[in-house]
Design an enzyme around this catalytic site. Sequence first.
Site, PDB file in Angstrom:
ATOM      1  N   ASP A  66       0.840  -1.203   0.000  1.00 43.01           N
ATOM      2  CA  ASP A  66       0.000   0.000   0.000  1.00 43.01           C
ATOM      3  C   ASP A  66       0.875   1.253   0.000  1.00 43.01           C
ATOM      4  OD1 ASP A  66       0.887  -0.192   2.590  1.00 43.01           O
ATOM      5  OD2 ASP A  66      -1.089  -0.095   3.519  1.00 43.01           O
ATOM      6  N   GLU A 204       8.914  -4.309  10.802  1.00 47.15           N
ATOM      7  CA  GLU A 204       9.357  -3.008  10.276  1.00 47.15           C
ATOM      8  C   GLU A 204       9.894  -2.116  11.385  1.00 47.15           C
ATOM      9  OE1 GLU A 204       6.686  -1.144   7.499  1.00 47.15           O
ATOM     10  OE2 GLU A 204       7.815   0.741   7.517  1.00 47.15           O
TER      11      GLU A 204
HETATM   12  O1  KIV Z   1       3.528  -1.137   1.679  1.00 51.95           O
HETATM   13  C1  KIV Z   1       4.704  -1.513   1.732  1.00 51.95           C
HETATM   14  O2  KIV Z   1       5.531  -1.220   0.859  1.00 51.95           O
HETATM   15  C2  KIV Z   1       5.105  -2.334   2.880  1.00 51.95           C
HETATM   16  C3  KIV Z   1       6.564  -2.597   3.043  1.00 51.95           C
HETATM   17  C4  KIV Z   1       7.246  -1.400   3.542  1.00 51.95           C
HETATM   18  C5  KIV Z   1       6.804  -3.780   3.906  1.00 51.95           C
HETATM   19  O3  KIV Z   1       4.290  -2.735   3.643  1.00 51.95           O
END
Ligand code: KIV
Length: 286
Positions: A66, A204
Amino acid sequence: MTSEATATHIAAQKAAEDFRRVKKVTTHTLQEMKQARVKIAMLTAYDFSLARILDDAGVDVILVGDSASNVMAGHETTLPITLDQMVYHAASVVRAVRRALVVVDLPFGSYQGNSKEALNSAIRIMKEAGAHAVKLEGGREVKESVERIVAAGVPVMGHLGLTPQSIYKFGTYVVRATDPAEANRLREDALLLEQSGCFALVLEKIPAALGAEVSSLLKIPTIGIGAGAACDGQVLVLHDMLGINQEFKPRFLRRYLNLYDSIKDAVHRYCDDVKQGSFPAPHEQY
Ligand code: KIV
């Protein structure tokens, strides 16, 4: 290197090579990679052309994140992107991919209401985009949704630590779980997500020591982004690692290209050629 270390190194390289030859990466492949201690490489993609390059380059997992809300649509957060928009990006990526596992984020507002809403959103992603798995953010609060989606036959990736959909609750993008209470909650949530049926877990922006601890605690693979080298795999946002996006510079980001400058230079040269009349040349005309 001692001869024992050399033998271990050669065996590790061979194992990595064997996995590179896998024709289609599945959630089972990722589990086997963890057991064989072969690291998992994951990157984001949101469109056909770049997804095809990533797949041809041998990335194991493509995440239709997202983060498209930020890097594709220019929003400040991941919150505005809709389920329809995620389906559009995911379908474009799926059409490009032959080997990688394609995981798609359930966007903000498409699963937090209740587990039935979560299941319906996951089904739309699988049915309309042809994705292979979904990802959602959170711990104990999404347990019921994870169980319901997994029970319907859809693989789920979890996401703990800094969860960008909750940015207005956190108030800041600083490192999470630095205090013992939050670290403990994260450990408990990680185990709970594993028990609920998640096949992998994104961690994260948490301390590397906690990333290492959770990775050895869990049987399922962990994929880190700012969670240290001991995670079973790593993920970065494609536009950040290619240097398309110049403003975003967290410590965990390694830039492999400066595509912003390369593209800008190419566009400058094109504009000059058009204005000077040197493009198109005779051999570029009919
Ligand atoms: O939306 C995204 O790119 C993510 C990554 C940062 C893991 O969730």
